[in-house]
Design a protein around this motif. Structure first.
Motif, PDB file in Angstrom:
ATOM      1  N   THR A   1     -14.457   2.146  -2.424  1.00 30.91           N
ATOM      2  CA  THR A   1     -13.727   0.877  -2.502  1.00 30.91           C
ATOM      3  C   THR A   1     -13.229   0.449  -1.127  1.00 30.91           C
ATOM      4  O   THR A   1     -13.284  -0.726  -0.768  1.00 30.91           O
ATOM      5  CB  THR A   1     -12.540   1.016  -3.468  1.00 30.91           C
ATOM      6  N   PHE A   2     -12.745   1.421  -0.343  1.00 31.81           N
ATOM      7  CA  PHE A   2     -12.303   1.142   1.024  1.00 31.81           C
ATOM      8  C   PHE A   2     -13.445   0.580   1.866  1.00 31.81           C
ATOM      9  O   PHE A   2     -13.282  -0.413   2.584  1.00 31.81           O
ATOM     10  CB  PHE A   2     -11.774   2.441   1.643  1.00 31.81           C
TER      11      PHE A   2
ATOM     12  N   THR B   1     -13.660  -3.196   3.406  1.00 26.89           N
ATOM     13  CA  THR B   1     -13.748  -3.347   4.859  1.00 26.89           C
ATOM     14  C   THR B   1     -14.701  -4.480   5.216  1.00 26.89           C
ATOM     15  O   THR B   1     -14.429  -5.284   6.117  1.00 26.89           O
ATOM     16  CB  THR B   1     -14.217  -2.032   5.513  1.00 26.89           C
TER      17      THR B   1
ATOM     18  N   SER C   1       0.822  -1.207   0.000  1.00 19.52           N
ATOM     19  CA  SER C   1       0.000   0.000   0.000  1.00 19.52           C
ATOM     20  C   SER C   1       0.859   1.261   0.000  1.00 19.52           C
ATOM     21  O   SER C   1       0.533   2.252  -0.667  1.00 19.52           O
ATOM     22  CB  SER C   1      -0.923   0.001   1.221  1.00 19.52           C
TER      23      SER C   1
ATOM     24  N   VAL D   1      -5.099   4.908  -6.290  1.00 23.58           N
ATOM     25  CA  VAL D   1      -5.954   5.381  -5.194  1.00 23.58           C
ATOM     26  C   VAL D   1      -6.949   4.290  -4.815  1.00 23.58           C
ATOM     27  O   VAL D   1      -7.207   4.035  -3.633  1.00 23.58           O
ATOM     28  CB  VAL D   1      -6.687   6.676  -5.598  1.00 23.58           C
ATOM     29  N   LEU D   2      -7.511   3.610  -5.823  1.00 25.20           N
ATOM     30  CA  LEU D   2      -8.486   2.561  -5.558  1.00 25.20           C
ATOM     31  C   LEU D   2      -7.831   1.275  -5.093  1.00 25.20           C
ATOM     32  O   LEU D   2      -8.338   0.605  -4.189  1.00 25.20           O
ATOM     33  CB  LEU D   2      -9.338   2.301  -6.806  1.00 25.20           C
TER      34      LEU D   2
ATOM     35  N   PHE E   1     -11.045  10.254  -5.562  1.00 26.82           N
ATOM     36  CA  PHE E   1     -10.888  10.052  -4.119  1.00 26.82           C
ATOM     37  C   PHE E   1     -12.171   9.481  -3.522  1.00 26.82           C
ATOM     38  O   PHE E   1     -12.125   8.582  -2.673  1.00 26.82           O
ATOM     39  CB  PHE E   1     -10.540  11.380  -3.439  1.00 26.82           C
TER      40      PHE E   1
ATOM     41  N   SER F   1      -6.767   1.754  -1.547  1.00 29.57           N
ATOM     42  CA  SER F   1      -7.954   1.780  -0.693  1.00 29.57           C
ATOM     43  C   SER F   1      -8.476   0.377  -0.424  1.00 29.57           C
ATOM     44  O   SER F   1      -8.904   0.073   0.691  1.00 29.57           O
ATOM     45  CB  SER F   1      -9.050   2.624  -1.351  1.00 29.57           C
TER      46      SER F   1
ATOM     47  N   GLY G   1     -12.350   5.964  -4.297  1.00 34.59           N
ATOM     48  CA  GLY G   1     -11.421   5.258  -3.402  1.00 34.59           C
ATOM     49  C   GLY G   1     -12.051   4.994  -2.045  1.00 34.59           C
ATOM     50  O   GLY G   1     -11.897   3.906  -1.480  1.00 34.59           O
ATOM     51  N   LEU G   2     -12.787   5.967  -1.510  1.00 38.36           N
ATOM     52  CA  LEU G   2     -13.483   5.772  -0.239  1.00 38.36           C
ATOM     53  C   LEU G   2     -14.542   4.679  -0.357  1.00 38.36           C
ATOM     54  O   LEU G   2     -14.705   3.852   0.555  1.00 38.36           O
ATOM     55  CB  LEU G   2     -14.139   7.082   0.209  1.00 38.36           C
TER      56      LEU G   2
ATOM     57  N   ILE H   1      -6.078  -1.308   2.183  1.00 37.64           N
ATOM     58  CA  ILE H   1      -6.225  -0.737   3.519  1.00 37.64           C
ATOM     59  C   ILE H   1      -7.567  -1.142   4.119  1.00 37.64           C
ATOM     60  O   ILE H   1      -7.681  -1.413   5.317  1.00 37.64           O
ATOM     61  CB  ILE H   1      -6.089   0.795   3.472  1.00 37.64           C
ATOM     62  N   GLY H   2      -8.598  -1.214   3.282  1.00 38.69           N
ATOM     63  CA  GLY H   2      -9.916  -1.618   3.768  1.00 38.69           C
ATOM     64  C   GLY H   2      -9.917  -3.029   4.319  1.00 38.69           C
ATOM     65  O   GLY H   2     -10.569  -3.305   5.336  1.00 38.69           O
TER      66      GLY H   2
END
Length: 416
Positions: A245-246, A250, A71, A364-365, A239, A368, A242-243, A371-372
């Motif tokens: 996708t995060f 998750t 990441s 970005v994706l 962005f 994400s 990306g959120l 990290i998710g």
């Protein structure tokens, strides 16, 4: 962006299929290690002390280091491939590094060496992931990008899902007689197979994949934006994707750290849990190409929003499960909803990205997503103390937030 014309197979660009198969073999080889490394460490094959940490903590650090390094390096790797204008070379370089890293586990006899190898794998992943996803976007036309993203991701997920199963079989069935060498145990066999899979992936890409003729080195300054230049939106659309996708990823990992509590609540064993965990991955791999094709025809945003809305009751229902089949069913449904988010989000990000910036912007994706996965495992491990439904209620609330973000902050197409 236009794509260079190329021959197709089953209606899909051959380069996309080649990249997908290469990433399938690579993901299969890398996911071998999810099962093998904890057993390898526990077997006593690795010795030494690391800051007085327990064996279980060291195992967790070794497994988690890969995602952390990957990441961290993905935006830089994506930007480098943009500047070079040579996606294929970066994919091959990453796969070659994977190959040497996988083979190197045979020589690992200390925790420090394991950390170095795992970090090298993270760098290899950053090179491969960003360049390959950018290449898929570049060889795709706008009207086929969703389907191509779905096909590519499906191959990768099949490899990721099959790897742990095959590695478990390899470890248990060993040792194996090898001519001129003698017997090798299941661990060494798994490391060698993982290395050969990376080698095959690299050869496949080098033979079947080429960069589009119009891809040129990017000289533009790259800026990762959080806020939008448009007065119609607050967040930069990539962005915001990306959120989304995060949030989607998750939900993938909510089961990972609470297996004992799930098995106790549902009176089941590890095998049923593995089916529950894999149901999402299997359904996601199956459905993505079809959803991607539909998003090419009817638009991307409507599928992303619908998928996130669908995740709200589906995720919450997992926390209300009282029978094993309840969780299997809801995880499969979660895979369908996640497919509605993942491939269309990557395709829409590709639509919105300027030519020559695909590597950095699409990272970005991909970052994400990684990290998710880690965040989901952390959230469930922390929230389970507040009741079995708590982790899933958090996941459902995040999905609702994601739907609102995409609906209000992401355009339907680049000129909106």
């Amino acid at each position: 962006m236009s794509a260079t014309k190329s021959s197709t197979l089953f209606g899909t660009d051959r380069r996309v299929i080649a990249l997908g198969v290469a990433r399938m073999a690579d993901a299969m080889g890398n996911s071998f290690l999810i099962v093998v490394l904890p057993l390898y460490i526990a077997s006593g094959s690795v010795s030494g002390e690391l800051f007085g940490f327990s064996e279980s903590l060291i195992t967790g650090l070794v497994l988690g280091l890969y995602g952390l390094v990957s990441s961290a390096f993905q935006p830089f790797a994506g930007r480098l491939s943009d500047k070079a204008g040579k996606r294929r070379s970066f994919v091959i370089l990453g796969l070659v590094l994977f190959m040497f890293a996988n083979f190197s586990y045979v020589l690992a006899d200390s925790y420090e060496i394991l950390f170095v190898i795992r970090a090298a794998q993270g760098i290899a992943a950053a090179l491969t992931i960003t360049a390959s996803i950018a290449l898929v976007s570049e060889v795709s036309r706008t009207e086929t990008r969703g389907e191509n993203m779905g096909v590519y991701n499906s191959f990768r997920l099949i490899g990721f899902g099959a790897g742990p199963l095959l590695s478990g079989i390899l470890v248990e069935a060993g040792p194996y007689p090898v001519p001129y060498i003698g017997e090798i145990n299941g661990f060494i066999a798994s490391f060698c197979v993982a290395g050969f899979m990376a080698l095959i992936s690299g050869l496949l890409v080098s033979i079947m994949v080429s960069d589009p003729e119009e891809t040129e080195p990017s000289t533009e300054k790259m800026v990762f934006r959080v806020t939008s230049d448009s007065p119609d939106y607050t967040l930069d659309p990539i962005f915001a994707l990306g959120l989304a996708t995060f949030i989607m990823s998750t939900g993938f990992a909510l089961l990972a750290s609470i297996e004992p509590q799930i098995n106790e609540r549902l009176s089941q064993g590890a095998f049923i849990f593995s089916i529950q965990f894999s149901a999402l991955v299997g359904m996601l791999a199956l459905v993505q190409p079809f959803v991607g094709r539909l998003s090419d025809r009817y638009g991307r945003k409507v599928f992303i929003v619908a998928g996130l809305i669908g995740l709200v009751p589906i995720t919450l229902a997992q926390g209300l499960s009282t029978e094993s089949w309840h969780l299997i069913t809801t995880r499969a449904l979660q895979g369908i909803s996640a497919a509605m988010v993942f491939a269309p989000a990557l395709a829409l990000a590709g639509d919105l990205t300027k030519a020559g910036q695909e590597g950095a912007q699409l990272s970005v994706l991909t970052v994400s997503f990684g990290i998710g996965i880690s965040f989901g495992a952390f959230i469930s491990g922390f929230a389970i103390r507040f009741g079995f439904i708590a982790p899933f209620a958090i996941g459902a609330a995040l999905a609702a937030l994601g739907a609102i973000l995409v609906q209000t902050q992401v355009p339907k197409k680049p000129d909106d």
